[in-house]
Write a protein that holds these residues in place. Structure first.
Motif, PDB file in Angstrom:
ATOM      1  N   GLY A  53       0.835  -1.188   0.000  1.00  0.00           N
ATOM      2  CA  GLY A  53       0.000   0.000   0.000  1.00  0.00           C
ATOM      3  C   GLY A  53       0.876   1.245   0.000  1.00  0.00           C
ATOM      4  N   ALA A  54       0.444   2.281  -0.708  1.00  0.00           N
ATOM      5  CA  ALA A  54       1.262   3.489  -0.794  1.00  0.00           C
ATOM      6  C   ALA A  54       0.415   4.677  -1.221  1.00  0.00           C
ATOM      7  N   PRO A  55       0.814   5.888  -0.829  1.00  0.00           N
ATOM      8  CA  PRO A  55       0.168   7.083  -1.365  1.00  0.00           C
ATOM      9  C   PRO A  55       0.421   7.156  -2.866  1.00  0.00           C
ATOM     10  N   ASP A  56      -0.454   7.849  -3.615  1.00  0.00           N
ATOM     11  CA  ASP A  56      -0.397   7.677  -5.066  1.00  0.00           C
ATOM     12  C   ASP A  56       0.848   8.269  -5.708  1.00  0.00           C
ATOM     13  N   GLY A  57       1.533   9.218  -5.077  1.00  0.00           N
ATOM     14  CA  GLY A  57       2.782   9.705  -5.644  1.00  0.00           C
ATOM     15  C   GLY A  57       3.815   8.598  -5.705  1.00  0.00           C
ATOM     16  N   CYS A  58       4.007   7.904  -4.603  1.00  0.00           N
ATOM     17  CA  CYS A  58       4.924   6.769  -4.549  1.00  0.00           C
ATOM     18  C   CYS A  58       4.435   5.635  -5.442  1.00  0.00           C
ATOM     19  N   ALA A  59       3.134   5.363  -5.400  1.00  0.00           N
ATOM     20  CA  ALA A  59       2.579   4.250  -6.170  1.00  0.00           C
ATOM     21  C   ALA A  59       2.710   4.467  -7.671  1.00  0.00           C
ATOM     22  N   ASN A  60       2.572   5.711  -8.128  1.00  0.00           N
ATOM     23  CA  ASN A  60       2.610   5.996  -9.563  1.00  0.00           C
ATOM     24  C   ASN A  60       4.014   6.177 -10.113  1.00  0.00           C
ATOM     25  N   TYR A  61       4.893   6.807  -9.348  1.00  0.00           N
ATOM     26  CA  TYR A  61       6.180   7.216  -9.906  1.00  0.00           C
ATOM     27  C   TYR A  61       7.373   6.397  -9.426  1.00  0.00           C
ATOM     28  N   LEU A  62       7.210   5.602  -8.375  1.00  0.00           N
ATOM     29  CA  LEU A  62       8.321   4.809  -7.846  1.00  0.00           C
ATOM     30  C   LEU A  62       8.065   3.305  -7.922  1.00  0.00           C
ATOM     31  N   LEU A  63       6.911   2.878  -7.433  1.00  0.00           N
ATOM     32  CA  LEU A  63       6.684   1.443  -7.280  1.00  0.00           C
ATOM     33  C   LEU A  63       6.603   0.661  -8.592  1.00  0.00           C
TER      34      LEU A  63
END
Length: 303
Positions: free
Chosen positions: A95-105
């Motif tokens: 689970g992650a906030p969408d900044g991390c989820a979209n650009y890093l994960l």
């Protein structure tokens, strides 16, 4: 007592619904209901009370949580013992906030799956804090450490944010040389009453009181900036994915925040999850550093 019944019991307790538990377990809601009824008959007490909000634990159900979770950990340990030499396999939900989820994960997941072909990674992007107690994910990335719950918290890495705008917008509006110039520009930010963590309250850093375009999603904000709709605070690690977006007043408006990796305390007994957490932490640190270095080297800045 059948472990499989306890597994279903935990799924209902965590999702607070038969259908939610069924989706998580891959079975239909009626089957879940029958298995819960069988378990209640075995223990001689009602474990759930149906409410307008869903299935709530009774006092007897609440007492069963700890032994059921202990059985869950024992089952995980037994499974790991039989495949210790088989590499990292199975499902990992992050689970992650969408900044991390979209650009890093996405890049992190790609690399981990290449290294461990038997691994299946699920990325849950939520504009709120992921609830590990209800097992919404195996582990979560957060923008601030939680102060409650039986959790293991690890600081991952700092990351940087700056005010930014697209070249189309910047070239067609008055030059920005000082903070005072921002009052004549449209701002893009979070919906104020949907900011789920104080660390996300960026607008005050600009000295502007309100934004013209707002969203609870970092990705929507970035798309609005790319469309030339105005200026907004963005993650440096997101800028390489947004051609034409440039930092504005980077020496005057520069924020530093941190990512934290959060796990349920009971998962410390899992060798597999501990190793995956270590690999995930290393990969996120490396990806933030890689993307931020691109921004520093390419001169994505004005003023």
């Amino acid at each position: 007592m059948d472990w499989d019944d306890l597994r279903i019991f935990l799924a209902v307790a965590r999702t607070e619904s038969l259908s939610g538990a069924g989706r998580r377990l891959g079975m239909d809601a009626s089957t879940v209901g029958r298995r819960i009824a069988r378990l209640e008959q075995a223990v001689g007490a009602a474990l759930f009370a149906k409410t307008p909000q869903g299935y709530a634990l009774t006092a007897e159900g609440a007492r069963l949580i700890a032994p059921a979770e202990a059985a869950e950990q024992a089952a995980i340990a037994a499974s790991e013992a039989t495949r210790r030499d088989a590499g990292l396999t199975g499902q990992l939900r992050i689970g992650a906030p969408d900044g991390c989820a979209n650009y890093l994960l996405p890049q992190v997941a790609r690399d981990l799956c290449r290294q461990h072909p038997g691994l299946e990674i699920q990325i849950v992007a939520l504009p709120r804090v992921v609830n590990l107690t209800k097992r919404e994910a195996d582990m979560a990335v957060a923008v601030s450490p939680p102060d409650t719950g039986r959790l293991v918290v690890q600081r991952l890495t700092d990351y940087r944010l700056h005010l930014a705008g697209h070249s189309d917008y910047l070239d067609s509006h008055p030059a920005i040389t000082d903070l005072a110039d921002l009052k004549g520009h449209r701002m893009i930010s979070y919906i104020p009453d949907m900011i789920f963590d104080r660390e996300l309250d960026y607008l005050s850093e600009t000295g502007v009181e309100s934004a013209a375009i707002t969203s609870n999603s970092v990705s929507v904000q970035m798309q609005a900036i790319r469309a030339g709709s105005g200026l907004g605070i963005v993650h440096d690690f997101a800028i390489p994915f947004a051609p034409g977006v440039r930092r504005v007043l980077p020496d005057r408006i520069a924020l530093t925040r941190a990512f934290w990796l959060i796990r349920h305390a009971d998962d410390r007994a899992s060798r597999r999850l501990t190793l995956l957490a270590e690999l995930l932490a290393q990969a996120i640190r490396a990806e933030v550093a890689r993307l931020e270095a691109q921004v520093s080297a390419s001169g994505h800045s004005v003023a």
